[in-house]
Design a protein around this motif. Sequence first.
Motif, PDB file in Angstrom:
ATOM      1  N   SER A 161       0.838  -1.200   0.000  1.00 11.93           N
ATOM      2  CA  SER A 161       0.000   0.000   0.000  1.00 11.93           C
ATOM      3  C   SER A 161       0.873   1.249   0.000  1.00 11.93           C
ATOM      4  CB  SER A 161      -0.898  -0.009   1.248  1.00 11.93           C
ATOM      5  OG  SER A 161      -1.613   1.201   1.342  1.00 11.93           O
ATOM      6  N   THR A 162       0.441   2.245  -0.750  1.00 18.63           N
ATOM      7  CA  THR A 162       1.197   3.503  -0.781  1.00 18.63           C
ATOM      8  C   THR A 162       0.807   4.419   0.378  1.00 18.63           C
ATOM      9  OG1 THR A 162      -0.458   4.477  -2.250  1.00 18.63           O
ATOM     10  CG2 THR A 162       1.480   3.466  -3.294  1.00 18.63           C
ATOM     11  N   ASP A 163      -0.221   4.030   1.143  1.00 18.58           N
ATOM     12  CA  ASP A 163      -0.708   4.900   2.211  1.00 18.58           C
ATOM     13  C   ASP A 163      -1.259   4.023   3.339  1.00 18.58           C
ATOM     14  OD1 ASP A 163      -1.854   6.784   3.819  1.00 18.58           O
ATOM     15  OD2 ASP A 163      -3.234   7.584   2.303  1.00 18.58           O
ATOM     16  N   VAL A 164      -0.760   4.207   4.546  1.00 16.96           N
ATOM     17  CA  VAL A 164      -1.182   3.335   5.645  1.00 16.96           C
ATOM     18  C   VAL A 164      -2.573   3.695   6.183  1.00 16.96           C
ATOM     19  CG1 VAL A 164      -0.190   4.690   7.553  1.00 16.96           C
ATOM     20  CG2 VAL A 164      -0.321   2.183   7.745  1.00 16.96           C
ATOM     21  N   ILE A 165      -3.038   4.913   5.930  1.00 18.69           N
ATOM     22  CA  ILE A 165      -4.319   5.340   6.512  1.00 18.69           C
ATOM     23  C   ILE A 165      -5.490   4.456   6.054  1.00 18.69           C
ATOM     24  CG2 ILE A 165      -5.965   7.257   6.794  1.00 18.69           C
ATOM     25  CD1 ILE A 165      -3.297   7.720   8.199  1.00 18.69           C
ATOM     26  N   PRO A 166      -5.639   4.184   4.748  1.00 23.24           N
ATOM     27  CA  PRO A 166      -6.733   3.276   4.342  1.00 23.24           C
ATOM     28  C   PRO A 166      -6.608   1.898   4.988  1.00 23.24           C
ATOM     29  CG  PRO A 166      -5.800   4.393   2.437  1.00 23.24           C
ATOM     30  CD  PRO A 166      -4.900   4.682   3.588  1.00 23.24           C
ATOM     31  N   CYS A 167      -5.369   1.427   5.212  1.00 21.38           N
ATOM     32  CA  CYS A 167      -5.181   0.125   5.875  1.00 21.38           C
ATOM     33  C   CYS A 167      -5.668   0.203   7.316  1.00 21.38           C
ATOM     34  CB  CYS A 167      -3.708  -0.278   5.851  1.00 21.38           C
ATOM     35  SG  CYS A 167      -2.963  -0.293   4.204  1.00 21.38           S
ATOM     36  N   GLN A 168      -5.306   1.281   8.000  1.00 16.03           N
ATOM     37  CA  GLN A 168      -5.739   1.469   9.392  1.00 16.03           C
ATOM     38  C   GLN A 168      -7.261   1.551   9.482  1.00 16.03           C
ATOM     39  OE1 GLN A 168      -3.641   5.065  10.334  1.00 16.03           O
ATOM     40  NE2 GLN A 168      -1.863   3.983  11.160  1.00 16.03           N
ATOM     41  N   ASN A 169      -7.859   2.154   8.473  1.00 18.36           N
ATOM     42  CA  ASN A 169      -9.319   2.346   8.470  1.00 18.36           C
ATOM     43  C   ASN A 169     -10.078   1.161   7.888  1.00 18.36           C
ATOM     44  OD1 ASN A 169      -9.002   4.836   9.603  1.00 18.36           O
ATOM     45  ND2 ASN A 169      -9.022   5.941   7.652  1.00 18.36           N
ATOM     46  N   TRP A 170      -9.321   0.117   7.560  1.00 14.78           N
ATOM     47  CA  TRP A 170      -9.956  -1.095   6.992  1.00 14.78           C
ATOM     48  C   TRP A 170     -10.767  -0.743   5.746  1.00 14.78           C
ATOM     49  CZ3 TRP A 170      -6.977  -3.843   9.564  1.00 14.78           C
ATOM     50  CH2 TRP A 170      -7.147  -5.203   9.693  1.00 14.78           C
ATOM     51  N   ALA A 171     -10.249   0.164   4.954  1.00 11.58           N
ATOM     52  CA  ALA A 171     -10.962   0.633   3.763  1.00 11.58           C
ATOM     53  C   ALA A 171     -11.051  -0.493   2.730  1.00 11.58           C
ATOM     54  CB  ALA A 171     -10.239   1.837   3.167  1.00 11.58           C
ATOM     55  N   ASP A 172     -12.090  -0.427   1.909  1.00  9.30           N
ATOM     56  CA  ASP A 172     -12.238  -1.429   0.845  1.00  9.30           C
ATOM     57  C   ASP A 172     -11.228  -1.186  -0.262  1.00  9.30           C
ATOM     58  OD1 ASP A 172     -14.254  -2.784   2.042  1.00  9.30           O
ATOM     59  OD2 ASP A 172     -15.848  -1.567   1.135  1.00  9.30           O
ATOM     60  N   ASP A 173     -10.852   0.085  -0.420  1.00 11.81           N
ATOM     61  CA  ASP A 173     -10.015   0.456  -1.557  1.00 11.81           C
ATOM     62  C   ASP A 173      -8.593   0.786  -1.106  1.00 11.81           C
ATOM     63  OD1 ASP A 173      -9.522   0.871  -4.132  1.00 11.81           O
ATOM     64  OD2 ASP A 173     -10.493   2.836  -4.291  1.00 11.81           O
ATOM     65  N   ILE A 174      -7.775  -0.235  -0.944  1.00 11.50           N
ATOM     66  CA  ILE A 174      -6.383  -0.026  -0.529  1.00 11.50           C
ATOM     67  C   ILE A 174      -5.575   0.406  -1.758  1.00 11.50           C
ATOM     68  CG2 ILE A 174      -4.325  -1.142   0.445  1.00 11.50           C
ATOM     69  CD1 ILE A 174      -6.642  -0.883   2.451  1.00 11.50           C
ATOM     70  N   PRO A 175      -4.759   1.460  -1.642  1.00 16.95           N
ATOM     71  CA  PRO A 175      -3.998   1.917  -2.809  1.00 16.95           C
ATOM     72  C   PRO A 175      -2.777   1.032  -3.100  1.00 16.95           C
ATOM     73  CG  PRO A 175      -3.538   3.341  -0.933  1.00 16.95           C
ATOM     74  CD  PRO A 175      -4.566   2.359  -0.473  1.00 16.95           C
ATOM     75  N   VAL A 176      -3.054  -0.105  -3.690  1.00 14.05           N
ATOM     76  CA  VAL A 176      -1.977  -1.032  -4.063  1.00 14.05           C
ATOM     77  C   VAL A 176      -1.332  -0.518  -5.355  1.00 14.05           C
ATOM     78  CG1 VAL A 176      -1.428  -3.412  -4.700  1.00 14.05           C
ATOM     79  CG2 VAL A 176      -3.268  -2.953  -3.056  1.00 14.05           C
ATOM     80  N   PRO A 177      -0.004  -0.360  -5.383  1.00 14.17           N
ATOM     81  CA  PRO A 177       0.630   0.121  -6.617  1.00 14.17           C
ATOM     82  C   PRO A 177       0.303  -0.791  -7.801  1.00 14.17           C
ATOM     83  CG  PRO A 177       2.210   0.067  -4.813  1.00 14.17           C
ATOM     84  CD  PRO A 177       0.977  -0.616  -4.315  1.00 14.17           C
ATOM     85  N   GLU A 178       0.076  -0.170  -8.931  1.00 12.83           N
ATOM     86  CA  GLU A 178      -0.303  -0.927 -10.124  1.00 12.83           C
ATOM     87  C   GLU A 178       0.747  -1.990 -10.465  1.00 12.83           C
ATOM     88  OE1 GLU A 178      -1.669   1.778 -13.130  1.00 12.83           O
ATOM     89  OE2 GLU A 178      -1.344   0.237 -14.669  1.00 12.83           O
ATOM     90  N   LEU A 179       2.017  -1.611 -10.328  1.00 11.64           N
ATOM     91  CA  LEU A 179       3.080  -2.561 -10.664  1.00 11.64           C
ATOM     92  C   LEU A 179       2.970  -3.822  -9.811  1.00 11.64           C
ATOM     93  CD1 LEU A 179       5.737  -3.149 -12.234  1.00 11.64           C
ATOM     94  CD2 LEU A 179       6.963  -2.091 -10.331  1.00 11.64           C
ATOM     95  N   ASN A 180       2.743  -3.646  -8.509  1.00  9.73           N
ATOM     96  CA  ASN A 180       2.618  -4.810  -7.621  1.00  9.73           C
ATOM     97  C   ASN A 180       1.396  -5.644  -7.983  1.00  9.73           C
ATOM     98  OD1 ASN A 180       4.217  -2.728  -6.304  1.00  9.73           O
ATOM     99  ND2 ASN A 180       4.290  -4.144  -4.586  1.00  9.73           N
ATOM    100  N   ARG A 181       0.267  -4.960  -8.199  1.00  5.05           N
ATOM    101  CA  ARG A 181      -0.980  -5.660  -8.484  1.00  5.05           C
ATOM    102  C   ARG A 181      -0.887  -6.453  -9.794  1.00  5.05           C
ATOM    103  NH1 ARG A 181      -6.287  -4.188  -6.748  1.00  5.05           N
ATOM    104  NH2 ARG A 181      -5.579  -2.147  -6.070  1.00  5.05           N
ATOM    105  N   GLU A 182      -0.370  -5.787 -10.820  1.00  3.87           N
ATOM    106  CA  GLU A 182      -0.333  -6.445 -12.132  1.00  3.87           C
ATOM    107  C   GLU A 182       0.723  -7.545 -12.181  1.00  3.87           C
ATOM    108  OE1 GLU A 182      -0.237  -3.695 -15.334  1.00  3.87           O
ATOM    109  OE2 GLU A 182      -2.213  -2.897 -14.858  1.00  3.87           O
TER     110      GLU A 182
END
Length: 271
Positions: A161-182
Amino acid sequence: MNRSDRRAANKDTQTYYWRRGIGLNDNMMTLAFLTRRLINILDNKDNAFRASDVANEAQAAFERTISGDAPPIACAKGCSYCCHTFVSASPTDIFGVARHIRDIHQADFEAELDRICASEDNTRNVSQDARHDGRQPCALLIDDSCSVYEARPTGCRGWASTDVIPCQNWADDIPVPELNRESRGAIDHAVWAALKHHGYSKISYEISQAIRVALEDPDSEKRWLDGEDVFKDVRIDRSVTDNKLFVVGDQLMDALIDGAFDRPMNFRVGA
Ligand code: SF4
């Protein structure tokens, strides 16, 4: 393409693979090359560890792929939000982790197995959603660190994740870098393609229970390779088998098998 052009292209592909891992988007040659390497590993029936060797090859390819242009990520040792949910992995990744545990816990294997079993008992009958909502950890997490970090599955490697805040908030949309995801998705398909070529199904298993099964029997990898369904009682990740992209994934696997054997690949990324 004539034979000498094809030889030159194959050489370029191999050079790229060894230096930079797999190319993405319009570059399927390196992914087909990886598929062929994985097929070759599985071809060696004298190797009782060929499933975990597939995991090692795929994970090394993933690390090379993201190392060159790795985007800055917020993940750090001790940050384990993403390990507190339902996590699944392929059989090859599971056997890779199990082999790693056997290697590093030679002196205290029974104690480590007891620890994993006790943790897994807590999650055995918990649904995928409840597991996520209850933030229940993977059995391989110790003191908020992955105890099998060097051998962790490709899925865990890809989930950054490029940002820990969505992870802390258990967000549905974690900003996973495109390179890692693909990269993760592409390499997973090379693994599934190699397994498909050898007659194995595309199934992903809940990691804690599957690791337990793999550790409780020292011959589990060999039995699975011989066609026995050693994970028959382990919870399956339905998001892998029931995903609406499954058909596309199946076509990609077939194309990679074709590419692995120098046949034309009938697949276009994004088609
Ligand atoms: S294997 Fe390691 S990285 Fe993956 S979920 Fe478990 S503890 Fe986390």
